[in-house]
Design an enzyme around this catalytic site. Structure first.
Site, PDB file in Angstrom:
ATOM      1  N   ALA A 235       0.840  -1.207   0.000  1.00  0.00           N
ATOM      2  CA  ALA A 235       0.000   0.000   0.000  1.00  0.00           C
ATOM      3  C   ALA A 235       0.868   1.248   0.000  1.00  0.00           C
ATOM      4  O   ALA A 235       0.719   2.158   0.814  1.00  0.00           O
ATOM      5  CB  ALA A 235      -0.938  -0.009   1.207  1.00  0.00           C
ATOM      6  N   GLY A 236       1.834   1.257  -0.914  1.00  0.00           N
ATOM      7  CA  GLY A 236       2.638   2.464  -1.121  1.00  0.00           C
ATOM      8  C   GLY A 236       1.940   3.320  -2.166  1.00  0.00           C
ATOM      9  O   GLY A 236       0.725   3.223  -2.361  1.00  0.00           O
TER      10      GLY A 236
ATOM     11  N   ASN B 204      -0.818  -5.334   3.069  1.00  0.00           N
ATOM     12  CA  ASN B 204       0.317  -4.471   3.417  1.00  0.00           C
ATOM     13  C   ASN B 204       0.841  -4.863   4.794  1.00  0.00           C
ATOM     14  O   ASN B 204       0.074  -5.240   5.675  1.00  0.00           O
ATOM     15  CB  ASN B 204      -0.102  -2.998   3.414  1.00  0.00           C
ATOM     16  CG  ASN B 204       1.080  -2.045   3.426  1.00  0.00           C
ATOM     17  OD1 ASN B 204       1.887  -2.035   2.501  1.00  0.00           O
ATOM     18  ND2 ASN B 204       1.207  -1.265   4.486  1.00  0.00           N
ATOM     19  N   LYS B 205       2.155  -4.748   4.925  1.00  0.00           N
ATOM     20  CA  LYS B 205       2.848  -5.107   6.165  1.00  0.00           C
ATOM     21  C   LYS B 205       2.277  -4.397   7.391  1.00  0.00           C
ATOM     22  O   LYS B 205       2.150  -4.975   8.451  1.00  0.00           O
ATOM     23  CB  LYS B 205       4.301  -4.661   5.973  1.00  0.00           C
ATOM     24  CG  LYS B 205       5.307  -5.303   6.850  1.00  0.00           C
ATOM     25  CD  LYS B 205       6.666  -4.704   6.544  1.00  0.00           C
ATOM     26  CE  LYS B 205       7.461  -5.573   5.603  1.00  0.00           C
ATOM     27  NZ  LYS B 205       8.816  -5.051   5.333  1.00  0.00           N
TER      28      LYS B 205
ATOM     29  N   GLU C 135      19.078  14.658   0.114  1.00  0.00           N
ATOM     30  CA  GLU C 135      17.931  15.169   0.885  1.00  0.00           C
ATOM     31  C   GLU C 135      18.114  14.910   2.384  1.00  0.00           C
ATOM     32  O   GLU C 135      17.755  15.748   3.211  1.00  0.00           O
ATOM     33  CB  GLU C 135      16.636  14.520   0.385  1.00  0.00           C
ATOM     34  CG  GLU C 135      16.233  15.015  -0.996  1.00  0.00           C
ATOM     35  CD  GLU C 135      14.757  14.786  -1.302  1.00  0.00           C
ATOM     36  OE1 GLU C 135      14.225  13.727  -0.927  1.00  0.00           O
ATOM     37  OE2 GLU C 135      14.145  15.678  -1.914  1.00  0.00           O
TER      38      GLU C 135
ATOM     39  N   ASP D 198       8.547   0.658  -7.803  1.00  0.00           N
ATOM     40  CA  ASP D 198       9.980   0.362  -7.753  1.00  0.00           C
ATOM     41  C   ASP D 198      10.312  -1.080  -8.143  1.00  0.00           C
ATOM     42  O   ASP D 198      11.483  -1.405  -8.347  1.00  0.00           O
ATOM     43  CB  ASP D 198      10.529   0.655  -6.350  1.00  0.00           C
ATOM     44  CG  ASP D 198      10.630   2.144  -6.071  1.00  0.00           C
ATOM     45  OD1 ASP D 198      10.301   2.934  -6.967  1.00  0.00           O
ATOM     46  OD2 ASP D 198      11.037   2.513  -4.949  1.00  0.00           O
TER      47      ASP D 198
ATOM     48  N   ALA E 125       8.280   7.978  -7.105  1.00  0.00           N
ATOM     49  CA  ALA E 125       6.871   7.982  -6.698  1.00  0.00           C
ATOM     50  C   ALA E 125       6.017   8.541  -7.835  1.00  0.00           C
ATOM     51  O   ALA E 125       4.884   8.107  -8.061  1.00  0.00           O
ATOM     52  CB  ALA E 125       6.711   8.840  -5.447  1.00  0.00           C
ATOM     53  N   GLN E 126       6.595   9.498  -8.540  1.00  0.00           N
ATOM     54  CA  GLN E 126       5.912  10.104  -9.677  1.00  0.00           C
ATOM     55  C   GLN E 126       5.476   9.025 -10.671  1.00  0.00           C
ATOM     56  O   GLN E 126       4.315   8.964 -11.089  1.00  0.00           O
ATOM     57  CB  GLN E 126       6.887  11.086 -10.333  1.00  0.00           C
ATOM     58  CG  GLN E 126       6.325  11.880 -11.445  1.00  0.00           C
ATOM     59  CD  GLN E 126       7.305  12.965 -11.949  1.00  0.00           C
ATOM     60  OE1 GLN E 126       6.899  13.801 -12.715  1.00  0.00           O
ATOM     61  NE2 GLN E 126       8.530  12.960 -11.550  1.00  0.00           N
TER      62      GLN E 126
ATOM     63  N   LYS F 125       8.612  21.906  -3.949  1.00  0.00           N
ATOM     64  CA  LYS F 125       8.752  20.569  -3.353  1.00  0.00           C
ATOM     65  C   LYS F 125       7.559  20.281  -2.428  1.00  0.00           C
ATOM     66  O   LYS F 125       7.006  19.185  -2.435  1.00  0.00           O
ATOM     67  CB  LYS F 125      10.071  20.508  -2.578  1.00  0.00           C
ATOM     68  CG  LYS F 125      10.313  19.223  -1.856  1.00  0.00           C
ATOM     69  CD  LYS F 125      10.846  18.148  -2.792  1.00  0.00           C
ATOM     70  CE  LYS F 125      11.225  16.912  -2.027  1.00  0.00           C
ATOM     71  NZ  LYS F 125      10.522  15.733  -2.440  1.00  0.00           N
TER      72      LYS F 125
END
Ligand code: FAD
Ligand code: NAD
Length: 404
Positions: free
Chosen positions: A11-12, A37-38, A170, A300, A317-318, A378
């Site tokens: 569930a990312g 999801n974990k 970052e 990913d 993520a985009q 951002k």
């Protein structure tokens, strides 16, 4: 007849966009949707550098999955995926099993350690809420312990960050804000602290606009970061790392080593026997695993080639969110056995790297931005991700409003 069973793993960004779109596109009687999801929460992977440095509380970077999905349409299972049996069409979980007709794998990334010794044992990663909490606490503990010891160990105040990719940069930006606060809080002379970034490539942020790289490096240096460019981490040991530059080896003593030098697809993908490159599967235009029309892989764990340069797109993520939209549409077509599936083409709007609270560098719609303008952008991007997944209510709950 039995309804087709759709099982979404993770569930990312990719998984949640898929489920929130699919639950709107198909009726309850058309399919059974299960999301595994974990944890019972989603976390913003893209905010983990802040939670890891302690500049943002980890609760700000997560929210309950049940508040986002339509619980009448989607069955949520809190469990960890252990393995996928693609022949038997089932997923083995720590506490059970789920069978599927259509599977979506959106389990995100794992750190790529390139087989470097000692990283698993001694280095920290920026990978989850659990890891962020642990790293934040660890750094704080080092500062809190320093003055307690008769013989001062300066390595407690040395933080090494491996990799000057987007994640490393970052995180360094956040440390630049957090470390002065820690010094004040624990009565430590800032001059005693060392923040060292070790980057193997000949430049920080390899592949990024050189002018923006210079800006980022200069601004981080002003915040006290030392850069070791063209220097590779060779081994991580208890209390430090071994690095090499032009065959010259050196040991740097540091109680905190953070490995931010790359990612690979979730190991579940590789172990399931899909053909892969570093755990990422080169999916077809409809986002399906080659030879497995019932398995969609996004985020990913998926590999998409940028034909213009014949190299994979960096996992972001985009892209994961854009894939979630296409994946939901294609699942609806597959379930109904009518309509036409859509093909996925990334629409890259730009990329922005934050350099702490009010500073950033980036390219947005082809325009270079630095400083507060980039930082503003951002935060807009961060809020947009919340909007896409959970609508305005989620933005109000979790959004970033300290825009300047
Ligand atoms: P994720 O969003 O990571 O979600 C994976 C989900 O799967 C998680 O909920 C996890 O708990 C779950 N999971 C994992 N393993 C299991 C298992 N075995 N069983 C059950 N559940 C499991 N990209 C950008 O586009 N912009 C940015 O600004 C940006 N900033 C970033 C900053 C940082 C610090 C990092 C680390 C990455 C950043 N990225 C950014 C990259 C981006 O976060 C990823 O590309 C994106 O999260 C991928 O989405 P995903 O859906 O594949 O995986
Ligand atoms: P990355 O692969 O982009 O960068 C890793 C860096 O580590 C590289 O510069 C590499 O040269 C270096 N490295 C590798 N081995 C090393 C070694 N042994 N010693 C020293 N340095 C070494 O990985 P990342 O920064 O974790 O990013 C992962 C993905 O997430 C990327 O696709 C990135 O674009 C994305 N991301 C995006 C943002 C954003 O848009 N703001 C932020 C974070 C991550």
């Amino acid at each position: 007849v039995r309804k087709p069973r759709v099982v979404v793993l993770g569930a990312g960004y990719g998984g949640l966009i898929t489920v929130t779109r699919l639950q709107k596109q198909i009726g309850v009687d058309e399919a059974e949707i299960t999301l595994v999801n974990k944890n019972d929460y989603h976390y913003e992977t893209t905010w983990l550098h802040e939670a890891s440095a302690g500049t943002l509380h980890h609760d700000r970077a997560r929210y309950q999955i049940k508040d986002i999905i339509d619980n009448n349409r989607v069955k949520f299972v809190k469990d960890t995926v252990v393995s996928i049996d693609k022949e038997a069409k089932k997923v083995v979980l720590e506490n059970g099993e789920v069978e599927y007709d259509y599977l979506v794998i959106s389990l995100g990334a794992h750190p790529e350690t390139f087989g470097i010794q000692g990283l698993k044992e001694f280095a920290f990663g920026i990978t989850s809420i659990d890891s962020a909490r642990q790293l934040r606490e660890h750094i704080e503990y080092q500062f809190a312990t320093y003055n307690m010891e008769a013989e001062k160990k300066d390595e407690r105040l040395t933080i090494v960050v491996g990799g000057a990719g987007f994640t490393g940069i970052e995180f360094l930006g956040e440390l630049g804000n957090r470390v002065p606060e820690l010094c004040k809080e624990y009565d430590i002379d800032f001059k005693k602290v060392r923040i060292i970034c070790v980057e193997a490539a000949p430049t920080a942020l390899p592949g990024f606009d050189p002018e923006l790289v210079d800006y980022a490096v200069n601004h981080l240096q002003k915040k006290g970061v030392e850069f070791r460019i063209g220097t590779a981490i060779k081994e991580c040991i208890e209390g430090g790392i071994i690095v090499a530059k032009d065959d010259q080896m050196e040991t740097i003593k540091a109680e905190t080593v953070v490995w931010a030098a790359g990612v690979r697809g979730n190991s579940v993908v590789e172990e399931a026997g899909f053909e892969n490159m570093r755990g990422r599967v080169k999916v077809d235009g409809y986002l399906r695993a080659p030879g497995h029309d019932d398995v969609f892989i996004i985020g990913d764990c998926a590999l998409i080639i940028n034909e213009e340069i014949n190299r994979p797109y960096p996992p972001t993520a985009q892209i994961a969110m854009q894939q979630g939209e296409v994946c939901a549409k294609n699942l609806a077509v597959a379930i109904r056995e009518r309509g036409e599936m859509g093909t996925f083409t990334p629409d890259i709007k730009g990329s922005v790297a934050s350099l702490g609270e009010n500073d950033a560098v980036g390219v947005v719609f082809g325009k270079k931005l630095v400083g507060t303008k980039a930082s503003f952008m951002k935060k807009v991007i961060d809020n947009r991700a919340l909007l896409m997944v959970g609508g305005p209510t989620l933005v109000l709950k979790k959004g970033k409003f300290n825009l300047l």
